[in-house]
Design an enzyme around this catalytic site. Structure first.
Site, short mmCIF file in Angstrom:
data_model
loop_
_atom_site.label_atom_id
_atom_site.label_comp_id
_atom_site.label_asym_id
_atom_site.label_seq_id
_atom_site.Cartn_x
_atom_site.Cartn_y
_atom_site.Cartn_z
N CYS A 298 0.17 3.59 2.89
CA CYS A 298 0.63 3.49 4.25
C CYS A 298 2.27 3.16 4.51
CB CYS A 298 0.47 1.63 4.14
SG CYS A 298 -1.68 1.01 3.84
N CYS B 174 0.80 -1.17 -0.39
CA CYS B 174 -0.19 0.00 -0.08
C CYS B 174 1.07 1.38 -0.03
CB CYS B 174 -0.65 0.24 1.26
SG CYS B 174 -1.72 1.18 1.91
#
Length: 89
Positions: A33, A30
């Site tokens: 993230c 991600c």
């Protein structure tokens, strides 16, 4: 460094903790993230005496992420006395 949460250490690290917890629910693939990770680490260094910081990889601990109703990453879950007090996605 934030503790990585797994099904094996979940009870000891989350359910039995009395200190407020900030949980970073993330995935290694991600992009957002990865962008948030340095900020999370910085907050941990600054607030580690007041809050416990933990990380939960959704790919490695799917059952736990389902338990907390995580549908998108990154998600930050705020817990105290094993109760969700808030969340930010």
């Amino acid at each position: 460094m934030a503790t990585s949460i797994t099904k094996d250490n979940f009870a000891a690290e989350i359910e039995n903790e009395t200190m407020p917890i900030v949980m970073d629910v993330y995935a290694s693939w991600c992009g957002p993230c990865q962008q948030m990770a340095p900020h999370f680490d910085s907050l941990e260094k600054e607030l580690k005496d007041t809050y416990k910081f933990v990380k939960l990889n959704v790919d490695e601990a799917r059952d736990i992420s389902i338990k907390y109703g995580v549908t998108s990453v990154p998600t930050f879950i705020f817990l105290h006395n094993n109760q969700v007090k808030g969340r930010v996605t």
